[in-house]
Design a protein around this motif. Structure first.
Motif, PDB file in Angstrom:
ATOM      1  N   ILE A  88      48.972  47.888  36.300  1.00 20.46           N
ATOM      2  CA  ILE A  88      49.547  46.588  36.669  1.00 20.46           C
ATOM      3  C   ILE A  88      48.911  45.521  35.788  1.00 20.46           C
ATOM      4  O   ILE A  88      47.697  45.308  35.841  1.00 20.46           O
ATOM      5  CB  ILE A  88      49.320  46.270  38.163  1.00 20.46           C
ATOM      6  CG1 ILE A  88      49.917  47.381  39.041  1.00 20.46           C
ATOM      7  CG2 ILE A  88      49.940  44.916  38.518  1.00 20.46           C
ATOM      8  CD1 ILE A  88      49.619  47.217  40.532  1.00 20.46           C
ATOM      9  N   GLY A  95      51.697  40.735  40.833  1.00 19.98           N
ATOM     10  CA  GLY A  95      50.736  41.837  40.728  1.00 19.98           C
ATOM     11  C   GLY A  95      49.970  42.098  42.016  1.00 19.98           C
ATOM     12  O   GLY A  95      49.764  43.259  42.391  1.00 19.98           O
ATOM     13  N   ILE A 112      44.328  47.783  37.272  1.00 19.05           N
ATOM     14  CA  ILE A 112      44.820  46.411  37.388  1.00 19.05           C
ATOM     15  C   ILE A 112      44.011  45.514  36.455  1.00 19.05           C
ATOM     16  O   ILE A 112      42.775  45.597  36.444  1.00 19.05           O
ATOM     17  CB  ILE A 112      44.673  45.904  38.839  1.00 19.05           C
ATOM     18  CG1 ILE A 112      45.362  46.865  39.821  1.00 19.05           C
ATOM     19  CG2 ILE A 112      45.250  44.499  38.987  1.00 19.05           C
ATOM     20  CD1 ILE A 112      45.016  46.610  41.278  1.00 19.05           C
ATOM     21  N   ASP A 114      43.589  41.389  34.910  1.00 15.18           N
ATOM     22  CA  ASP A 114      43.945  39.966  34.967  1.00 15.18           C
ATOM     23  C   ASP A 114      42.739  39.171  34.490  1.00 15.18           C
ATOM     24  O   ASP A 114      41.602  39.579  34.705  1.00 15.18           O
ATOM     25  CB  ASP A 114      44.306  39.563  36.408  1.00 15.18           C
ATOM     26  CG  ASP A 114      44.948  38.185  36.485  1.00 15.18           C
ATOM     27  OD1 ASP A 114      46.167  38.125  36.707  1.00 15.18           O
ATOM     28  OD2 ASP A 114      44.231  37.174  36.312  1.00 15.18           O
ATOM     29  N   ALA A 179      53.400  42.107  35.317  1.00 17.10           N
ATOM     30  CA  ALA A 179      53.340  41.163  36.438  1.00 17.10           C
ATOM     31  C   ALA A 179      52.740  39.836  35.966  1.00 17.10           C
ATOM     32  O   ALA A 179      51.978  39.201  36.694  1.00 17.10           O
ATOM     33  CB  ALA A 179      52.534  41.770  37.587  1.00 17.10           C
TER      34      ALA A 179
END
Lengths: 271, 66
Positions: A88, A95, A112, A114, A179
């Protein structure tokens, strides 16, 4: 006869009943799931059943949680999801919701990434809390995901993604999820992913601002292995901000598309 | 000459570049992904391609929000 109870194969006398099994194995259990369905009534067993016995209010251990997911989802669904790895890119409104949905579904491995921190303006739609403001989003999301399922594999990276670090970070995934918020980043990962991993699906989102009709949000196959969820046109602009419901609808279109891809089902066609 | 863009026939001048088509369609080349005759392009390729009759082009335009 042998019956699978909480994922352990146990021996019982023939024609034993469901309640006799409960009384033998876990007399305090007040939730009985037999072959994926919650049972309030007693029944005679024939040895083909899969039984899960749960005591309400008690935290399940790893085996019990596994048994619960298995009972809910059936082995044909649970096993492929448990074996799957999903990436993701971005842990904002899309997300964070996608990660939570996939963790609840029992997807075995999540990666994940970010770069951002939780801000007050995120709380109108993203799965963060007031007491997490200032934390890196991946740190806050990890904490939330661990409260849902502490046992599945979870890799969280606090990093700004670009076409140099995306391929090595996500090379093991079965399905990749875009995302991001910014359209330039959405275009970047689409070009990068589809060129680097043409056989691995990318599930992206475009067009979910405002409070227009829920039914305008769809999932379509755009090109190559690129699926796009959203209405395709409603951008963030003054008077049309991002709100929890439509961002959530698009995010869950994405999550369901991931599930269908992992199960080998066409995400678009009715089966 | 005739090309196909997003499943629709479109007439463009010969020697039109892909970048010129993107401009003509009012798109921002930083916010799109293109499949050109089944190949996914990088953004650096947009200006290097001169369209040919019969080309099949899929363009995805991303809008902000997430």
């Amino acid at each position: 006869m042998q019956i699978l109870v909480n994922e352990k194969l146990l021996e019982f006398p023939n024609h034993y009943s469901l309640f006799q099994v409960r009384d033998t194995v876990a007399p305090n259990a007040d939730l009985i799931i037999c072959n994926g369905t919650t049972c309030a009534c007693n029944q005679t067993l024939d040895g083909t059943e899969r039984i899960v016995l749960i005591q309400r209010g008690i935290q399940p251990n790893v085996d019990e949680l596994e048994a619960l997911l298995l009972a809910r989802h059936t082995p044909e669904v649970h096993q492929p999801l448990k074996n799957a790895t999903v990436g993701i890119a971005g842990a904002g409104g899309l997300g964070s919701a996608i990660a939570i949905a996939l963790m609840r579904c029992g997807v075995g491995h999540l990666i994940i990434a970010d770069y951002d921190v939780v801000e007050p303006s995120n709380l109108n739609r993203q799965h963060y809390f007031l007491d997490q403001i200032g934390q890196p989003k991946v740190t806050a999301l990890r904490e939330t995901l661990r409260r849902i399922n502490p046992f599945n594999s979870l890799q969280c990276e606090n990093v700004t993604l670009d076409c140099d670090n995306i391929p090595p970070l996500f090379s093991e995934v079965d399905v990749m999820v875009e995302a991001f918020d910014c359209p330039e980043a959405k275009a970047m990962i689409s070009q990068c992913w589809l060129r680097t991993f043409p056989h691995k699906p990318l599930v992206a989102a475009s067009g979910m601002a405002g409070y227009g009709s829920s039914n305008s949000i769809t999932t379509r196959r755009a090109l190559g292995n690129l699926y796009i969820c959203g209405d395709g046109t409603t951008a963030v602009q003054p008077g049309s901000g991002l709100m929890a419901p439509r961002v959530g609808i698009a995010a869950h279109h994405q999550a369901n598309t991931v599930i269908r891809l992992l199960l080998g089902i066409d995400p678009i066609e009715e089966n | 000459m005739e090309i196909t863009v997003n499943n629709q026939q479109r007439t463009v001048d010969t020697s039109t570049t892909l970048s010129a088509l993107i401009d003509e369609m009012g798109l921002d080349d930083k916010r799109i992904a293109i499949e050109y005759n089944r190949d996914i392009l990088s953004r650096e390729q947009f200006s290097t391609i001169t369209l040919q009759a019969g080309d099949t082009i899929e363009i995805v335009n991303f809008v902000g929000g997430g």
